[in-house]
Design a protein around this motif. Structure first.
Motif, PDB file in Angstrom:
ATOM      1  N   LEU A  84      86.739  54.147  21.919  1.00  0.00           N
ATOM      2  CA  LEU A  84      87.305  52.897  21.186  1.00  0.00           C
ATOM      3  C   LEU A  84      88.417  52.497  21.987  1.00  0.00           C
ATOM      4  O   LEU A  84      89.316  53.208  22.363  1.00  0.00           O
ATOM      5  CB  LEU A  84      87.622  53.313  19.787  1.00  0.00           C
ATOM      6  CG  LEU A  84      88.098  52.090  18.774  1.00  0.00           C
ATOM      7  CD1 LEU A  84      87.052  51.269  18.610  1.00  0.00           C
ATOM      8  CD2 LEU A  84      88.743  52.635  17.709  1.00  0.00           C
ATOM      9  N   ASP A  85      88.524  51.253  22.186  1.00  0.00           N
ATOM     10  CA  ASP A  85      89.734  50.406  22.743  1.00  0.00           C
ATOM     11  C   ASP A  85      90.586  50.273  21.776  1.00  0.00           C
ATOM     12  O   ASP A  85      90.023  49.854  20.615  1.00  0.00           O
ATOM     13  CB  ASP A  85      89.462  49.265  23.567  1.00  0.00           C
ATOM     14  CG  ASP A  85      88.476  49.428  24.798  1.00  0.00           C
ATOM     15  OD1 ASP A  85      88.480  50.628  25.250  1.00  0.00           O
ATOM     16  OD2 ASP A  85      87.791  48.619  25.122  1.00  0.00           O
ATOM     17  N   GLU A  90      92.618  45.642  12.714  1.00  0.00           N
ATOM     18  CA  GLU A  90      91.246  44.924  12.653  1.00  0.00           C
ATOM     19  C   GLU A  90      90.192  45.263  13.622  1.00  0.00           C
ATOM     20  O   GLU A  90      90.814  45.946  14.839  1.00  0.00           O
ATOM     21  CB  GLU A  90      91.303  43.481  13.057  1.00  0.00           C
ATOM     22  CG  GLU A  90      92.230  42.690  12.113  1.00  0.00           C
ATOM     23  CD  GLU A  90      92.790  41.265  12.666  1.00  0.00           C
ATOM     24  OE1 GLU A  90      92.055  40.844  13.580  1.00  0.00           O
ATOM     25  OE2 GLU A  90      93.620  40.610  11.977  1.00  0.00           O
ATOM     26  N   MET A  91      89.013  45.606  13.137  1.00  0.00           N
ATOM     27  CA  MET A  91      88.072  46.484  13.896  1.00  0.00           C
ATOM     28  C   MET A  91      86.747  45.365  14.488  1.00  0.00           C
ATOM     29  O   MET A  91      86.586  44.485  13.510  1.00  0.00           O
ATOM     30  CB  MET A  91      87.394  47.579  13.102  1.00  0.00           C
ATOM     31  CG  MET A  91      86.235  48.200  13.976  1.00  0.00           C
ATOM     32  SD  MET A  91      86.724  49.326  15.000  1.00  0.00           S
ATOM     33  CE  MET A  91      87.294  50.655  14.150  1.00  0.00           C
ATOM     34  N   ALA A  92      86.584  45.238  15.676  1.00  0.00           N
ATOM     35  CA  ALA A  92      85.631  44.384  16.270  1.00  0.00           C
ATOM     36  C   ALA A  92      84.863  44.924  17.115  1.00  0.00           C
ATOM     37  O   ALA A  92      85.481  45.239  18.261  1.00  0.00           O
ATOM     38  CB  ALA A  92      86.330  43.130  16.774  1.00  0.00           C
ATOM     39  N   LYS A  93      83.616  45.124  16.878  1.00  0.00           N
ATOM     40  CA  LYS A  93      82.768  46.183  17.812  1.00  0.00           C
ATOM     41  C   LYS A  93      83.438  47.417  18.164  1.00  0.00           C
ATOM     42  O   LYS A  93      83.773  48.320  17.304  1.00  0.00           O
ATOM     43  CB  LYS A  93      82.392  45.154  19.089  1.00  0.00           C
ATOM     44  CG  LYS A  93      81.699  44.016  18.518  1.00  0.00           C
ATOM     45  CD  LYS A  93      81.206  43.196  19.762  1.00  0.00           C
ATOM     46  CE  LYS A  93      80.179  42.166  19.469  1.00  0.00           C
ATOM     47  NZ  LYS A  93      79.670  41.306  20.465  1.00  0.00           N
ATOM     48  N   ASP A  94      83.763  47.444  19.665  1.00  0.00           N
ATOM     49  CA  ASP A  94      84.334  48.891  20.101  1.00  0.00           C
ATOM     50  C   ASP A  94      85.539  48.543  20.509  1.00  0.00           C
ATOM     51  O   ASP A  94      86.550  49.362  21.327  1.00  0.00           O
ATOM     52  CB  ASP A  94      83.553  49.200  21.494  1.00  0.00           C
ATOM     53  CG  ASP A  94      82.136  49.427  21.401  1.00  0.00           C
ATOM     54  OD1 ASP A  94      81.673  49.892  20.008  1.00  0.00           O
ATOM     55  OD2 ASP A  94      81.433  49.287  22.093  1.00  0.00           O
ATOM     56  N   GLU A  95      86.562  47.733  19.969  1.00  0.00           N
ATOM     57  CA  GLU A  95      87.685  47.676  19.813  1.00  0.00           C
ATOM     58  C   GLU A  95      88.593  47.518  18.504  1.00  0.00           C
ATOM     59  O   GLU A  95      88.004  47.115  17.359  1.00  0.00           O
ATOM     60  CB  GLU A  95      88.109  46.374  20.491  1.00  0.00           C
ATOM     61  CG  GLU A  95      87.879  46.010  22.127  1.00  0.00           C
ATOM     62  CD  GLU A  95      88.463  45.022  22.733  1.00  0.00           C
ATOM     63  OE1 GLU A  95      89.225  44.977  23.229  1.00  0.00           O
ATOM     64  OE2 GLU A  95      87.748  43.857  22.490  1.00  0.00           O
ATOM     65  N   LEU A  96      89.840  48.274  18.465  1.00  0.00           N
ATOM     66  CA  LEU A  96      90.721  48.258  17.403  1.00  0.00           C
ATOM     67  C   LEU A  96      91.980  47.481  17.748  1.00  0.00           C
ATOM     68  O   LEU A  96      92.570  47.835  18.617  1.00  0.00           O
ATOM     69  CB  LEU A  96      90.975  49.678  16.910  1.00  0.00           C
ATOM     70  CG  LEU A  96      91.919  49.774  15.850  1.00  0.00           C
ATOM     71  CD1 LEU A  96      91.167  49.508  14.439  1.00  0.00           C
ATOM     72  CD2 LEU A  96      92.280  51.503  15.489  1.00  0.00           C
ATOM     73  N   PHE A  97      92.166  46.262  16.872  1.00  0.00           N
ATOM     74  CA  PHE A  97      93.264  45.402  17.180  1.00  0.00           C
ATOM     75  C   PHE A  97      94.555  45.703  16.437  1.00  0.00           C
ATOM     76  O   PHE A  97      94.189  45.773  15.336  1.00  0.00           O
ATOM     77  CB  PHE A  97      92.855  43.875  17.356  1.00  0.00           C
ATOM     78  CG  PHE A  97      91.949  43.569  18.311  1.00  0.00           C
ATOM     79  CD1 PHE A  97      92.374  43.217  19.560  1.00  0.00           C
ATOM     80  CD2 PHE A  97      90.516  43.571  18.035  1.00  0.00           C
ATOM     81  CE1 PHE A  97      91.506  42.966  20.695  1.00  0.00           C
ATOM     82  CE2 PHE A  97      89.845  43.355  19.111  1.00  0.00           C
ATOM     83  CZ  PHE A  97      90.273  42.985  20.380  1.00  0.00           C
ATOM     84  N   ASP A 124      85.846  64.022  18.279  1.00  0.00           N
ATOM     85  CA  ASP A 124      85.519  63.913  19.790  1.00  0.00           C
ATOM     86  C   ASP A 124      85.770  62.542  20.109  1.00  0.00           C
ATOM     87  O   ASP A 124      85.395  61.949  21.281  1.00  0.00           O
ATOM     88  CB  ASP A 124      84.208  64.307  20.066  1.00  0.00           C
ATOM     89  CG  ASP A 124      84.029  66.049  19.855  1.00  0.00           C
ATOM     90  OD1 ASP A 124      84.910  66.653  20.180  1.00  0.00           O
ATOM     91  OD2 ASP A 124      82.843  66.040  19.622  1.00  0.00           O
ATOM     92  N   LEU A 125      86.458  61.567  19.450  1.00  0.00           N
ATOM     93  CA  LEU A 125      86.484  60.139  19.748  1.00  0.00           C
ATOM     94  C   LEU A 125      87.448  59.961  21.034  1.00  0.00           C
ATOM     95  O   LEU A 125      88.702  60.534  20.762  1.00  0.00           O
ATOM     96  CB  LEU A 125      86.789  59.384  18.321  1.00  0.00           C
ATOM     97  CG  LEU A 125      87.212  57.956  18.736  1.00  0.00           C
ATOM     98  CD1 LEU A 125      86.050  57.275  19.212  1.00  0.00           C
ATOM     99  CD2 LEU A 125      87.688  57.108  17.364  1.00  0.00           C
ATOM    100  N   GLU A 126      87.320  59.169  21.676  1.00  0.00           N
ATOM    101  CA  GLU A 126      88.299  59.060  23.071  1.00  0.00           C
ATOM    102  C   GLU A 126      88.813  57.492  22.841  1.00  0.00           C
ATOM    103  O   GLU A 126      88.055  56.602  22.628  1.00  0.00           O
ATOM    104  CB  GLU A 126      87.585  59.289  23.945  1.00  0.00           C
ATOM    105  CG  GLU A 126      88.455  58.666  25.373  1.00  0.00           C
ATOM    106  CD  GLU A 126      87.834  58.684  26.610  1.00  0.00           C
ATOM    107  OE1 GLU A 126      88.420  58.692  27.855  1.00  0.00           O
ATOM    108  OE2 GLU A 126      86.551  58.963  26.700  1.00  0.00           O
ATOM    109  N   LEU A 127      90.146  57.532  22.732  1.00  0.00           N
ATOM    110  CA  LEU A 127      90.746  56.280  22.524  1.00  0.00           C
ATOM    111  C   LEU A 127      91.261  55.676  23.937  1.00  0.00           C
ATOM    112  O   LEU A 127      91.832  56.243  24.621  1.00  0.00           O
ATOM    113  CB  LEU A 127      91.836  56.563  21.718  1.00  0.00           C
ATOM    114  CG  LEU A 127      91.654  56.701  20.003  1.00  0.00           C
ATOM    115  CD1 LEU A 127      93.103  56.891  19.338  1.00  0.00           C
ATOM    116  CD2 LEU A 127      90.950  55.815  19.486  1.00  0.00           C
ATOM    117  N   ILE A 128      90.795  54.497  24.261  1.00  0.00           N
ATOM    118  CA  ILE A 128      91.422  53.814  25.280  1.00  0.00           C
ATOM    119  C   ILE A 128      92.659  52.950  24.925  1.00  0.00           C
ATOM    120  O   ILE A 128      92.466  51.815  24.487  1.00  0.00           O
ATOM    121  CB  ILE A 128      90.513  52.940  26.075  1.00  0.00           C
ATOM    122  CG1 ILE A 128      88.718  53.783  26.290  1.00  0.00           C
ATOM    123  CG2 ILE A 128      90.729  52.324  27.294  1.00  0.00           C
ATOM    124  CD1 ILE A 128      89.119  55.149  27.049  1.00  0.00           C
TER     125      ILE A 128
END
Length: 238
Positions: free
Chosen positions: A115-116, A167-174, A223-227
């Motif tokens: 997740l970005d 805010e969550m949008a697809k594969d991004e957390l803003f 196991d979630l990888e944060l970018i």
């Protein structure tokens, strides 16, 4: 009473100097000018003393460093609260923090492998972000925002500050900046007639801001990888 003593002593000195000046002017002036010089000195001195006394009275009754309805706080206490909150987040003990500092909570369902994490419009935010990995992959991202108290010139303004938004949008957390709060203050200060005796700087003015500690604490699946695209660094809690 002690605070008025220097002012009283200064007034006595001014009176003595005025009398001495009047006598000198009478002694060296011509007969026609004696009366006019003496009267002029007495008139100017009396007027100045009247202005000085009025300023002293106003200085004792005007509000100092307070705004009606706003609570005064100890800035050292605020600094300790900020330090304690940061230490608790760093140690992974955010749950033990006083609930009065909890400003906002979020929960998102997410099962992707990565997740970005980014800022809206690449704005700068003054928020520390801590990340704790759960013991399982439960498909949920939980986030809480903690914020300690803040003040301006010793007056608490915490209730007028706003939390950020997440805010969550697809594969991004803003992460979005808090809504800006604007403050306007009118400050009373001693006038020249008082400052010349108190030793205050005629042109000095400053506002003291005690900043809050703002922390976004996230709990993510194991196991979630944060970018990290925020540029503010993600602090992982061990």
């Amino acid at each position: 009473m002690m605070a008025m003593l220097p002012l009283m002593l200064t007034a006595i000195i001014v009176i003595a100097l005025a009398i001495l000046t009047a006598r000198i002017m009478n002694r060296h002036g011509n007969r026609k000018g004696k009366y006019s010089y003496s009267r002029r000195v007495r008139f100017l001195f009396s007027g100045y003393m009247a202005v000085l006394l009025i300023c002293v009275v106003l200085d004792t009754v005007h509000p100092v460093n307070t705004v009606e309805g706003w609570k005064k706080v100890d800035t050292e206490e605020l600094d300790k609260e900020s330090s304690d909150l940061y230490d608790a987040a760093l140690a992974g003990e955010i749950a033990h923090v006083d609930s009065k500092f909890l400003r906002e909570k979020w929960s998102f369902d997410y099962n992707g492998p990565q997740l970005d994490v980014a800022l809206v419009e690449d704005d700068y935010v003054n928020i520390s972000v801590f990340v704790e990995r759960k013991k399982s992959n439960d498909g949920k991202i939980e986030a809480v925002f903690y914020q300690t108290r803040s003040s301006v010139n010793g007056m608490e303004i915490t209730d007028y500050t706003n939390p950020p938004s997440l805010e969550m949008a697809k594969d991004e957390l803003f992460l979005r900046n808090p809504k800006i709060s604007k403050f306007e203050f009118a400050e009373f200060t001693n006038v020249f007639s008082v400052k010349q005796f108190t030793g205050e700087n005629f042109f000095s003015h400053h506002s003291e801001f005690s900043g809050d500690q703002s922390i976004l604490y996230m709990r993510i699946p194991r196991d979630l990888e944060l970018i990290d695209k925020t540029g503010i660094n993600l602090n992982y809690v061990e």
